[in-house]
Design an enzyme around this catalytic site. Sequence first.
Site, PDB file in Angstrom:
ATOM      1  N   TYR A   1      11.470   8.394   0.918  1.00 28.62           N
ATOM      2  CA  TYR A   1      11.358   7.333  -0.084  1.00 28.62           C
ATOM      3  C   TYR A   1      11.987   7.676  -1.440  1.00 28.62           C
ATOM      4  O   TYR A   1      11.950   6.851  -2.355  1.00 28.62           O
ATOM      5  CB  TYR A   1       9.879   6.954  -0.276  1.00 28.62           C
ATOM      6  CG  TYR A   1       9.248   6.424   1.001  1.00 28.62           C
ATOM      7  CD1 TYR A   1       9.699   5.239   1.574  1.00 28.62           C
ATOM      8  CD2 TYR A   1       8.239   7.132   1.649  1.00 28.62           C
ATOM      9  CE1 TYR A   1       9.148   4.760   2.756  1.00 28.62           C
ATOM     10  CE2 TYR A   1       7.677   6.658   2.827  1.00 28.62           C
ATOM     11  CZ  TYR A   1       8.141   5.469   3.374  1.00 28.62           C
ATOM     12  OH  TYR A   1       7.593   4.994   4.543  1.00 28.62           O
TER      13      TYR A   1
ATOM     14  N   ARG B   1      13.812   3.994  12.189  1.00 30.72           N
ATOM     15  CA  ARG B   1      12.694   4.939  12.179  1.00 30.72           C
ATOM     16  C   ARG B   1      11.846   4.790  13.460  1.00 30.72           C
ATOM     17  O   ARG B   1      12.378   4.456  14.501  1.00 30.72           O
ATOM     18  CB  ARG B   1      11.876   4.738  10.895  1.00 30.72           C
ATOM     19  CG  ARG B   1      12.696   4.999   9.634  1.00 30.72           C
ATOM     20  CD  ARG B   1      11.872   4.802   8.375  1.00 30.72           C
ATOM     21  NE  ARG B   1      10.750   5.724   8.324  1.00 30.72           N
ATOM     22  CZ  ARG B   1       9.731   5.608   7.474  1.00 30.72           C
ATOM     23  NH1 ARG B   1       9.719   4.622   6.594  1.00 30.72           N
ATOM     24  NH2 ARG B   1       8.742   6.485   7.504  1.00 30.72           N
TER      25      ARG B   1
ATOM     26  N   ALA C   1       3.232  -0.813   4.762  1.00 33.65           N
ATOM     27  CA  ALA C   1       2.723  -0.769   6.146  1.00 33.65           C
ATOM     28  C   ALA C   1       2.239  -2.137   6.634  1.00 33.65           C
ATOM     29  O   ALA C   1       2.234  -2.402   7.850  1.00 33.65           O
ATOM     30  CB  ALA C   1       1.606   0.259   6.251  1.00 33.65           C
TER      31      ALA C   1
ATOM     32  N   PRO D   1       0.792  -1.229   0.000  1.00 30.99           N
ATOM     33  CA  PRO D   1       0.000   0.000   0.000  1.00 30.99           C
ATOM     34  C   PRO D   1       0.826   1.282   0.000  1.00 30.99           C
ATOM     35  O   PRO D   1       1.868   1.366   0.650  1.00 30.99           O
ATOM     36  CB  PRO D   1      -0.821  -0.105   1.292  1.00 30.99           C
ATOM     37  CG  PRO D   1      -0.128  -1.115   2.132  1.00 30.99           C
ATOM     38  CD  PRO D   1       0.537  -2.063   1.176  1.00 30.99           C
ATOM     39  N   ASN D   2       0.307   2.242  -0.741  1.00 32.75           N
ATOM     40  CA  ASN D   2       0.864   3.608  -0.857  1.00 32.75           C
ATOM     41  C   ASN D   2       2.134   3.685  -1.686  1.00 32.75           C
ATOM     42  O   ASN D   2       2.620   4.777  -1.957  1.00 32.75           O
ATOM     43  CB  ASN D   2       1.100   4.237   0.532  1.00 32.75           C
ATOM     44  CG  ASN D   2      -0.191   4.339   1.327  1.00 32.75           C
ATOM     45  OD1 ASN D   2      -1.154   4.887   0.821  1.00 32.75           O
ATOM     46  ND2 ASN D   2      -0.224   3.796   2.532  1.00 32.75           N
TER      47      ASN D   2
ATOM     48  N   HIS E   1      12.660  -3.075   1.774  1.00 26.34           N
ATOM     49  CA  HIS E   1      12.152  -1.773   2.217  1.00 26.34           C
ATOM     50  C   HIS E   1      13.062  -0.691   1.669  1.00 26.34           C
ATOM     51  O   HIS E   1      14.293  -0.803   1.754  1.00 26.34           O
ATOM     52  CB  HIS E   1      12.105  -1.681   3.747  1.00 26.34           C
ATOM     53  CG  HIS E   1      11.202  -2.696   4.342  1.00 26.34           C
ATOM     54  ND1 HIS E   1       9.830  -2.581   4.290  1.00 26.34           N
ATOM     55  CD2 HIS E   1      11.466  -3.879   4.941  1.00 26.34           C
ATOM     56  CE1 HIS E   1       9.290  -3.649   4.853  1.00 26.34           C
ATOM     57  NE2 HIS E   1      10.260  -4.456   5.244  1.00 26.34           N
TER      58      HIS E   1
ATOM     59  N   ARG F   1       5.325  10.863  -2.617  1.00 26.91           N
ATOM     60  CA  ARG F   1       5.094  10.527  -1.214  1.00 26.91           C
ATOM     61  C   ARG F   1       6.386  10.708  -0.412  1.00 26.91           C
ATOM     62  O   ARG F   1       7.359   9.982  -0.645  1.00 26.91           O
ATOM     63  CB  ARG F   1       4.649   9.068  -1.141  1.00 26.91           C
ATOM     64  CG  ARG F   1       4.498   8.546   0.254  1.00 26.91           C
ATOM     65  CD  ARG F   1       4.356   7.022   0.269  1.00 26.91           C
ATOM     66  NE  ARG F   1       4.188   6.572   1.631  1.00 26.91           N
ATOM     67  CZ  ARG F   1       4.409   5.339   2.046  1.00 26.91           C
ATOM     68  NH1 ARG F   1       4.782   4.413   1.176  1.00 26.91           N
ATOM     69  NH2 ARG F   1       4.246   5.016   3.293  1.00 26.91           N
TER      70      ARG F   1
ATOM     71  N   GLU G   1      12.335  -9.772   1.370  1.00 29.68           N
ATOM     72  CA  GLU G   1      11.580  -8.606   1.849  1.00 29.68           C
ATOM     73  C   GLU G   1      12.422  -7.357   1.581  1.00 29.68           C
ATOM     74  O   GLU G   1      13.591  -7.319   1.968  1.00 29.68           O
ATOM     75  CB  GLU G   1      11.340  -8.783   3.358  1.00 29.68           C
ATOM     76  CG  GLU G   1      10.675  -7.619   4.050  1.00 29.68           C
ATOM     77  CD  GLU G   1      10.578  -7.844   5.572  1.00 29.68           C
ATOM     78  OE1 GLU G   1      10.915  -8.956   6.075  1.00 29.68           O
ATOM     79  OE2 GLU G   1      10.184  -6.884   6.261  1.00 29.68           O
TER      80      GLU G   1
ATOM     81  N   ASN H   1       7.769  -5.833  -1.053  1.00 26.03           N
ATOM     82  CA  ASN H   1       7.788  -4.723  -0.108  1.00 26.03           C
ATOM     83  C   ASN H   1       6.350  -4.609   0.413  1.00 26.03           C
ATOM     84  O   ASN H   1       5.489  -4.017  -0.252  1.00 26.03           O
ATOM     85  CB  ASN H   1       8.214  -3.418  -0.793  1.00 26.03           C
ATOM     86  CG  ASN H   1       8.292  -2.275   0.209  1.00 26.03           C
ATOM     87  OD1 ASN H   1       7.786  -2.370   1.327  1.00 26.03           O
ATOM     88  ND2 ASN H   1       8.897  -1.168  -0.198  1.00 26.03           N
TER      89      ASN H   1
HETATM   90  C1  DQA Z   1       8.357   0.808   3.658  1.00 28.34           C
HETATM   91  C2  DQA Z   1       8.502   1.058   5.166  1.00 28.34           C
HETATM   92  C3  DQA Z   1       7.170   0.906   5.868  1.00 28.34           C
HETATM   93  O1  DQA Z   1       7.311   1.129   7.258  1.00 28.34           O
HETATM   94  C4  DQA Z   1       6.167   1.900   5.311  1.00 28.34           C
HETATM   95  O2  DQA Z   1       4.899   1.706   5.906  1.00 28.34           O
HETATM   96  C5  DQA Z   1       6.076   1.887   3.831  1.00 28.34           C
HETATM   97  C6  DQA Z   1       7.293   1.689   3.040  1.00 28.34           C
HETATM   98  C7  DQA Z   1       9.682   1.099   2.886  1.00 28.34           C
HETATM   99  O3  DQA Z   1       9.767   0.679   1.747  1.00 28.34           O
HETATM  100  O4  DQA Z   1      10.582   1.747   3.424  1.00 28.34           O
HETATM  101  O5  DQA Z   1       5.020   2.142   3.266  1.00 28.34           O
HETATM  102  O6  DQA Z   1       8.043  -0.558   3.449  1.00 28.34           O
END
Ligand code: DQA
Length: 142
Positions: A22, A104, A74, A9-10, A97, A17, A95, A71
């Site tokens: 990011y 963080r 959240a 998501p997002n 990120h 964003r 995984e 990825n």
């Molecule tokens: C994320 C880190 C997560 O905590 C966050 O909610 C994201 C992006 C990252 O790629 O750094 O949406 O997965």
Amino acid sequence: MKILVIHGPNLNLLGQREPDVYGSMTLDDINSRIKALAKELEIEAAVFQSNSEGEIVDAIQQETYDVLIINPAAYTHTSIAIRDAIAAVGRPAIEVHISNIHKREEFRKRSYISGVVTGQISGLGAEGYLLAVQASPKILNK
Ligand code: DQA
């Protein structure tokens, strides 16, 4: 070999964003780089983004890939369903990120996913996806 790259998501909003966290690349930019590298390495790559937990679980359950790169965004910090799906299919998974989740907020330090994947790449920006693509054939043949 085939890889499936899932963005949670997002991540469809990448580029606009929180660019300080990011970066400025869009999801399309990242996907183009993933596909170009995969082609070079003779890997078949499918990419998928969803804001919905159930759709991500359905994508993980597909039988059309050998290695998963995910990825979970959240959902990393909340989703037992995504964790269970990765464990259930039992295929190698990485995984990724973009940010360093260990550096963080406290709530981002816990990943429900890391206990069922082969490895985690966190904090290397979009480069993390490319490193995961490179590692895929190696973890498949392990
Ligand atoms: C994320 C880190 C997560 O905590 C966050 O909610 C994201 C992006 C990252 O790629 O750094 O949406 O997965």
